[in-house]
Design a protein around this motif. Sequence first.
Motif, PDB file in Angstrom:
ATOM      1  N   GLU A 250      -1.397   3.732  -3.044  1.00  5.40           N
ATOM      2  CA  GLU A 250      -1.654   2.621  -2.119  1.00  5.40           C
ATOM      3  C   GLU A 250      -1.731   1.297  -2.879  1.00  5.40           C
ATOM      4  OE1 GLU A 250      -5.510   1.244   0.349  1.00  5.40           O
ATOM      5  OE2 GLU A 250      -4.706   3.198   0.952  1.00  5.40           O
ATOM      6  N   LYS A 251      -2.367   1.306  -4.033  1.00  6.96           N
ATOM      7  CA  LYS A 251      -2.501   0.085  -4.829  1.00  6.96           C
ATOM      8  C   LYS A 251      -1.133  -0.404  -5.312  1.00  6.96           C
ATOM      9  CE  LYS A 251      -6.106  -0.395  -7.203  1.00  6.96           C
ATOM     10  NZ  LYS A 251      -6.632  -1.610  -6.525  1.00  6.96           N
ATOM     11  N   PHE A 252      -0.255   0.536  -5.709  1.00 10.21           N
ATOM     12  CA  PHE A 252       1.049   0.157  -6.244  1.00 10.21           C
ATOM     13  C   PHE A 252       2.066  -0.168  -5.153  1.00 10.21           C
ATOM     14  CE2 PHE A 252      -0.069   2.819 -10.180  1.00 10.21           C
ATOM     15  CZ  PHE A 252      -0.651   1.717 -10.778  1.00 10.21           C
ATOM     16  N   HIS A 253       1.671  -0.062  -3.897  1.00  7.51           N
ATOM     17  CA  HIS A 253       2.526  -0.535  -2.813  1.00  7.51           C
ATOM     18  C   HIS A 253       2.273  -2.017  -2.526  1.00  7.51           C
ATOM     19  CE1 HIS A 253       3.355   3.767  -1.559  1.00  7.51           C
ATOM     20  NE2 HIS A 253       4.538   3.211  -1.570  1.00  7.51           N
ATOM     21  N   ASN A 254       1.269  -2.564  -3.183  1.00  7.74           N
ATOM     22  CA  ASN A 254       0.932  -3.981  -3.029  1.00  7.74           C
ATOM     23  C   ASN A 254       1.656  -4.770  -4.121  1.00  7.74           C
ATOM     24  OD1 ASN A 254      -0.246  -6.543  -3.115  1.00  7.74           O
ATOM     25  ND2 ASN A 254      -2.261  -5.773  -2.518  1.00  7.74           N
ATOM     26  N   PRO A 255       2.626  -5.633  -3.763  1.00  6.14           N
ATOM     27  CA  PRO A 255       3.400  -6.346  -4.798  1.00  6.14           C
ATOM     28  C   PRO A 255       2.548  -7.211  -5.713  1.00  6.14           C
ATOM     29  CG  PRO A 255       3.793  -7.284  -2.618  1.00  6.14           C
ATOM     30  CD  PRO A 255       3.044  -6.018  -2.409  1.00  6.14           C
ATOM     31  N   ILE A 256       1.486  -7.813  -5.183  1.00 10.08           N
ATOM     32  CA  ILE A 256       0.616  -8.651  -6.014  1.00 10.08           C
ATOM     33  C   ILE A 256      -0.073  -7.814  -7.080  1.00 10.08           C
ATOM     34  CG2 ILE A 256      -1.424 -10.138  -6.006  1.00 10.08           C
ATOM     35  CD1 ILE A 256      -0.646 -11.042  -3.213  1.00 10.08           C
ATOM     36  N   MET A 257      -0.549  -6.627  -6.688  1.00  9.54           N
ATOM     37  CA  MET A 257      -1.214  -5.749  -7.639  1.00  9.54           C
ATOM     38  C   MET A 257      -0.236  -5.262  -8.703  1.00  9.54           C
ATOM     39  SD  MET A 257      -4.333  -5.818  -6.920  1.00  9.54           S
ATOM     40  CE  MET A 257      -4.708  -4.677  -8.258  1.00  9.54           C
ATOM     41  N   ALA A 313       4.034   2.197 -11.934  1.00  9.20           N
ATOM     42  CA  ALA A 313       3.765   1.155 -10.932  1.00  9.20           C
ATOM     43  C   ALA A 313       5.042   0.722 -10.219  1.00  9.20           C
ATOM     44  CB  ALA A 313       3.097  -0.041 -11.598  1.00  9.20           C
ATOM     45  N   ILE A 314       6.105   0.493 -10.968  1.00  4.76           N
ATOM     46  CA  ILE A 314       7.368   0.004 -10.388  1.00  4.76           C
ATOM     47  C   ILE A 314       8.013   1.061  -9.497  1.00  4.76           C
ATOM     48  CG2 ILE A 314       9.725  -0.729 -10.939  1.00  4.76           C
ATOM     49  CD1 ILE A 314       8.554  -2.005 -13.503  1.00  4.76           C
ATOM     50  N   LEU A 315       8.041   2.306  -9.956  1.00  6.39           N
ATOM     51  CA  LEU A 315       8.697   3.368  -9.186  1.00  6.39           C
ATOM     52  C   LEU A 315       7.931   3.672  -7.890  1.00  6.39           C
ATOM     53  CD1 LEU A 315       9.749   5.781 -12.073  1.00  6.39           C
ATOM     54  CD2 LEU A 315      11.241   4.365 -10.655  1.00  6.39           C
ATOM     55  N   VAL A 316       6.611   3.651  -7.938  1.00 10.60           N
ATOM     56  CA  VAL A 316       5.839   3.859  -6.712  1.00 10.60           C
ATOM     57  C   VAL A 316       6.087   2.712  -5.740  1.00 10.60           C
ATOM     58  CG1 VAL A 316       3.502   3.975  -5.725  1.00 10.60           C
ATOM     59  CG2 VAL A 316       4.037   5.270  -7.798  1.00 10.60           C
ATOM     60  N   PHE A 317       6.125   1.483  -6.255  1.00 15.98           N
ATOM     61  CA  PHE A 317       6.391   0.320  -5.397  1.00 15.98           C
ATOM     62  C   PHE A 317       7.772   0.418  -4.741  1.00 15.98           C
ATOM     63  CE2 PHE A 317       8.172  -4.001  -4.953  1.00 15.98           C
ATOM     64  CZ  PHE A 317       7.280  -4.501  -4.014  1.00 15.98           C
ATOM     65  N   LEU A 318       8.728   0.973  -5.461  1.00 14.94           N
ATOM     66  CA  LEU A 318      10.084   1.118  -4.928  1.00 14.94           C
ATOM     67  C   LEU A 318      10.233   2.321  -4.006  1.00 14.94           C
ATOM     68  CD1 LEU A 318      12.177   0.234  -8.118  1.00 14.94           C
ATOM     69  CD2 LEU A 318      11.692  -1.226  -6.150  1.00 14.94           C
ATOM     70  N   GLY A 319       9.142   3.079  -3.839  1.00 15.92           N
ATOM     71  CA  GLY A 319       9.179   4.192  -2.888  1.00 15.92           C
ATOM     72  C   GLY A 319       9.495   5.525  -3.493  1.00 15.92           C
TER      73      GLY A 319
END
Length: 320
Positions: A250-257, A313-319
């Motif tokens: 959930e945290k790594f889906h936040n671009p600011i974080m 962090a990057i891979l989780v953010f990218l889904g």
Amino acid sequence: MNLPKIHSITKKICVALLGSFLLIFLLFHACANLCVLRHDDGAWYSAFCHFMGTNWIVKCFEVVLIGSILLHILLTLWLWFTNRIARGSERYHQPSKTKTHTGSKLMIWTGILILVLLIVHFCDFYFVKLGFVKGQYMVKVEELQDNRDVAQLAQACNQYQCTPEDFIATNEQQLEQFKDQLEPAQIEEFNQQMAKFREIAPIVNMINDPTKVAENHKYFKNLSKEERDAINATFGKGTAEPDFYSMAREKFHNPIMVIIYLIFFVVVWFHLRHAFASAFQTLGLNNYKYNRAIEMIAQIYAWTVCLIFAAVAILVFLGF
């Protein structure tokens, strides 16, 4: 107050030894974070966190780790402070021409930034485990299946197609109707049973809620505070564990974080880049024959650790 008389070289050796220990742990921590990338609804990562949070050897190691971090910080600041006092207001009349790594010049400042961000990291995760900060919680399915009272109330609710609250209310109404026909001991036993059912009612409601069951069917997740408190009261404190997997994703889906996290590891890279080679030098393990190899290993280590953390962090953010 005068500081204890400890030779500067002694403090430097302690800093190097503690730093070396932390370098080993950091690589281990980075590799463990790769479990977050598995699409198993947190089975591996949750099992790892459960082991780390319950094994007594790991708990002892945790105390050593935190003590090492604090002592490393204390000694580093002490060294920097005493060096500043010793140098006083005098400065070189001409700029120094010695080749000093940028990382060496920035060590104290990157260290302070790491300390600040480490406190934030502890608030997000470690303090959640201690209960100082609110987080998301989960419990193993098997932890709830073996309790007789939970199984009895769940079975009764399924049989009569009602909620635990309705089942308790109905039974209490029936008690009022037949109260005169019962012995005081029977009434007391009944009241104790209803009190137990009332305590575990949130647990039974959770069991009957399909949205609470994880995809791997090993955990009930997204527990409310009421559910967590009921579980810990019934099964013992710590039964409902922090859901670090869901919290991390959930945290790594936040671009600011994610951006803050990546900036943090740029700072960490500068710190590690110099710290690795510096430890060899302080401990007297460097040599002109293989100094170049040490520099290369330091580069590889710093890049490996920081890229692993950043990749998660990057891979989780990218889904992923």
